[in-house]
Design a protein around this motif. Structure first.
Motif, PDB file in Angstrom:
ATOM      1  N   ALA A   1     -25.384  26.391 -26.832  1.00 62.13           N
ATOM      2  CA  ALA A   1     -26.431  26.130 -25.624  1.00 62.13           C
ATOM      3  C   ALA A   1     -25.903  25.797 -24.283  1.00 62.13           C
ATOM      4  CB  ALA A   1     -27.066  24.839 -25.910  1.00 62.13           C
ATOM      5  N   LEU A   2     -24.633  25.165 -24.118  1.00 58.74           N
ATOM      6  CA  LEU A   2     -24.018  25.080 -23.130  1.00 58.74           C
ATOM      7  C   LEU A   2     -23.554  26.458 -22.483  1.00 58.74           C
ATOM      8  CD1 LEU A   2     -21.591  22.033 -23.510  1.00 58.74           C
ATOM      9  CD2 LEU A   2     -23.623  21.848 -22.189  1.00 58.74           C
ATOM     10  N   ALA A   3     -23.019  27.269 -23.163  1.00 61.78           N
ATOM     11  CA  ALA A   3     -22.563  28.559 -22.897  1.00 61.78           C
ATOM     12  C   ALA A   3     -23.501  29.419 -22.271  1.00 61.78           C
ATOM     13  CB  ALA A   3     -21.790  29.279 -23.856  1.00 61.78           C
ATOM     14  N   SER A   4     -24.940  29.284 -23.097  1.00 62.38           N
ATOM     15  CA  SER A   4     -25.757  30.477 -22.596  1.00 62.38           C
ATOM     16  C   SER A   4     -26.583  30.053 -21.235  1.00 62.38           C
ATOM     17  CB  SER A   4     -27.094  30.098 -23.801  1.00 62.38           C
ATOM     18  OG  SER A   4     -27.466  29.089 -23.665  1.00 62.38           O
ATOM     19  N   ALA A   5     -26.229  29.044 -20.822  1.00 65.33           N
ATOM     20  CA  ALA A   5     -26.693  28.615 -19.551  1.00 65.33           C
ATOM     21  C   ALA A   5     -25.780  29.119 -18.409  1.00 65.33           C
ATOM     22  CB  ALA A   5     -26.759  27.010 -19.292  1.00 65.33           C
ATOM     23  N   HIS A   6     -24.819  29.670 -18.808  1.00 63.86           N
ATOM     24  CA  HIS A   6     -23.795  30.427 -17.774  1.00 63.86           C
ATOM     25  C   HIS A   6     -23.203  31.629 -18.057  1.00 63.86           C
ATOM     26  CE1 HIS A   6     -23.886  26.344 -15.538  1.00 63.86           C
ATOM     27  NE2 HIS A   6     -23.475  25.966 -16.803  1.00 63.86           N
ATOM     28  N   GLY A   7     -24.204  32.607 -18.768  1.00 64.08           N
ATOM     29  CA  GLY A   7     -23.761  33.822 -19.173  1.00 64.08           C
ATOM     30  C   GLY A   7     -22.757  33.816 -20.205  1.00 64.08           C
ATOM     31  N   GLY A   8     -22.788  32.839 -21.093  1.00 63.79           N
ATOM     32  CA  GLY A   8     -21.927  32.833 -22.294  1.00 63.79           C
ATOM     33  C   GLY A   8     -20.666  32.146 -22.283  1.00 63.79           C
ATOM     34  N   VAL A   9     -20.501  31.623 -20.947  1.00 63.71           N
ATOM     35  CA  VAL A   9     -19.095  31.092 -20.558  1.00 63.71           C
ATOM     36  C   VAL A   9     -19.438  29.466 -20.701  1.00 63.71           C
ATOM     37  CG1 VAL A   9     -17.383  30.608 -18.581  1.00 63.71           C
ATOM     38  CG2 VAL A   9     -18.634  32.809 -18.797  1.00 63.71           C
ATOM     39  N   LEU A  10     -18.258  28.871 -21.373  1.00 65.62           N
ATOM     40  CA  LEU A  10     -18.244  27.524 -21.636  1.00 65.62           C
ATOM     41  C   LEU A  10     -16.918  26.906 -20.977  1.00 65.62           C
ATOM     42  CD1 LEU A  10     -19.230  25.048 -23.473  1.00 65.62           C
ATOM     43  CD2 LEU A  10     -17.313  25.607 -25.269  1.00 65.62           C
ATOM     44  N   LEU A  11     -17.140  25.844 -20.415  1.00 65.39           N
ATOM     45  CA  LEU A  11     -16.053  25.100 -19.694  1.00 65.39           C
ATOM     46  C   LEU A  11     -15.623  23.995 -20.741  1.00 65.39           C
ATOM     47  CD1 LEU A  11     -16.931  24.811 -15.801  1.00 65.39           C
ATOM     48  CD2 LEU A  11     -15.552  26.259 -16.872  1.00 65.39           C
ATOM     49  N   THR A  12     -14.456  23.725 -21.068  1.00 66.04           N
ATOM     50  CA  THR A  12     -14.036  22.550 -21.938  1.00 66.04           C
ATOM     51  C   THR A  12     -14.661  21.388 -21.483  1.00 66.04           C
ATOM     52  OG1 THR A  12     -11.986  22.831 -21.092  1.00 66.04           O
ATOM     53  CG2 THR A  12     -12.154  24.070 -23.097  1.00 66.04           C
ATOM     54  N   ALA A  13     -14.383  21.419 -20.146  1.00 65.52           N
ATOM     55  CA  ALA A  13     -14.897  19.886 -19.386  1.00 65.52           C
ATOM     56  C   ALA A  13     -16.127  19.528 -19.963  1.00 65.52           C
ATOM     57  CB  ALA A  13     -14.666  20.084 -17.922  1.00 65.52           C
ATOM     58  N   GLN A  14     -17.278  20.540 -19.926  1.00 64.13           N
ATOM     59  CA  GLN A  14     -18.603  20.440 -20.113  1.00 64.13           C
ATOM     60  C   GLN A  14     -18.696  19.880 -21.599  1.00 64.13           C
ATOM     61  OE1 GLN A  14     -19.885  24.317 -19.267  1.00 64.13           O
ATOM     62  NE2 GLN A  14     -21.186  23.625 -17.556  1.00 64.13           N
ATOM     63  N   ALA A  15     -18.093  20.540 -22.458  1.00 65.93           N
ATOM     64  CA  ALA A  15     -17.835  20.233 -23.846  1.00 65.93           C
ATOM     65  C   ALA A  15     -17.174  18.832 -23.979  1.00 65.93           C
ATOM     66  CB  ALA A  15     -17.073  21.145 -24.535  1.00 65.93           C
ATOM     67  N   MET A  16     -16.417  18.534 -23.544  1.00 69.43           N
ATOM     68  CA  MET A  16     -15.737  17.067 -23.507  1.00 69.43           C
ATOM     69  C   MET A  16     -16.737  15.958 -22.980  1.00 69.43           C
ATOM     70  SD  MET A  16     -11.712  18.117 -22.679  1.00 69.43           S
ATOM     71  CE  MET A  16     -11.148  16.505 -22.620  1.00 69.43           C
TER      72      MET A  16
END
Length: 320
Positions: free
Chosen positions: A12-27
């Protein structure tokens, strides 16, 4: 808030940015760093850059790189050829390009960074990306050059063209005008490249129907040949015909054949009918037809053929 270890929350986090996930967001959502890294590797996520990962199943292309560079870095604005693509404008080259303010220390992964000032009115949002407006984008391309590439984009922007969205099966309306681009250049008269950009803009023709037509006209211009473009001619039966280029004094029509217009029997039939219509016009004495390959790969031969035809029709020797 998603529970720690909830893989769906990463998607869900990645889909908001074209499939890109920041580890900072996940943490920030509760993932311990070590567990997160193990999960990303084991589930097949692709590492794009430090702290940025691509969702499994997605291709690492230019669009992904735009998201990967911009997410978490609001000072980066998509610009130049990358912005043109977002605005549905044809370009000869496509790169990952960003603009950032001077004095801001930053880098771009897999692309090019320009440093210059952007006003708040010169940026917009397209497809979840912060980008320069179409007018500022065209002004930047003209300032940066090269001339031919810039004019291909400008003429695409100011004309009605097949849209890249939907597989090119529909046409989109012009996304700006030559007047708006001229005003954007005039608003920053001291900016590097503006004087040259204004000279190049004067060569733009909103009636150009394809990049090949644009380049063909520029090659003729450089050779001192200045035909009319997309002028209205009428057949004896009253049908209208619009040749790509017309040397009225000699009655010479020059047609540039784009590949996409020959994808079916119906298109080929329409092209044949158009050729016959042009030949029946009283003003037309001869038609020369060139392919996109002729324009891009053999421009010298194209110019020689045009000069030769003009000389024959005028009764003078061809200019060497």
């Amino acid at each position: 808030m998603a529970k720690t270890g909830d893989a769906v929350s990463l998607t869900a986090l990645a889909s908001a940015h074209g499939g890109v996930l920041l580890t900072a967001q996940a943490m920030a959502r509760g993932w311990p760093q070590r567990r997160l890294n193990r999960h990303l590797v084991s589930d097949g996520w692709t590492r794009i850059r430090t702290g940025a990962w691509l969702e499994p199943g997605r291709v690492l292309d230019e669009m992904v790189l735009l998201h990967a560079n911009q997410v978490g870095r609001p000072h980066l604005v998509v610009s130049h050829t990358a912005a043109a693509v977002l605005h549905d404008v044809e370009t000869r080259t496509q790169r990952v390009e960003f603009t950032a303010p001077r004095g801001v220390s930053t880098t771009v992964h897999g692309g090019v960074l320009h440093k210059m000032r952007l006003g708040p009115e010169e940026t917009t949002m397209v497809g979840g990306l912060r980008t320069t407006t179409v007018v500022r984008t065209m002004a930047d391309l003209l300032r940066a050059g090269p001339r031919d590439d810039a004019l291909v984009a400008v003429e695409s922007a100011v004309s009605r063209r097949p849209s890249r969205y939907g597989g090119g099966k529909r046409r989109r309306e012009p996304v700006t005008t030559l007047r708006e681009i001229a005003a954007a250049l005039e608003s920053r008269p001291t900016m590097r490249g503006t004087a040259t950009a204004q000279e190049w803009l004067a060569l733009a023709d909103p009636k150009a129907g394809s990049p090949a037509e644009t380049i063909a006209r520029l090659r003729m211009h450089d050779a001192g040949l200045h035909p009319e473009s997309q002028v209205l001619l009428t057949t004896p039966t009253g049908r209208r015909a619009y040749p790509d280029f017309f040397f009225r004094g000699q009655g010479l029509v020059v047609e540039i054949e784009g590949y996409r217009w020959h994808g079916s029997r119906a298109q080929h039939q329409r092209d044949t009918a158009r050729f016959n219509d042009l030949m029946s016009c009283g003003e037309v004495r001869r038609i020369l037809r060139f392919t996109a390959s002729d324009v891009y790969r053999r421009p010298g031969a194209m110019i020689r053929d045009i000069r030769g035809a003009l000389a024959q029709l005028s009764g003078f020797s061809a200019v060497p």
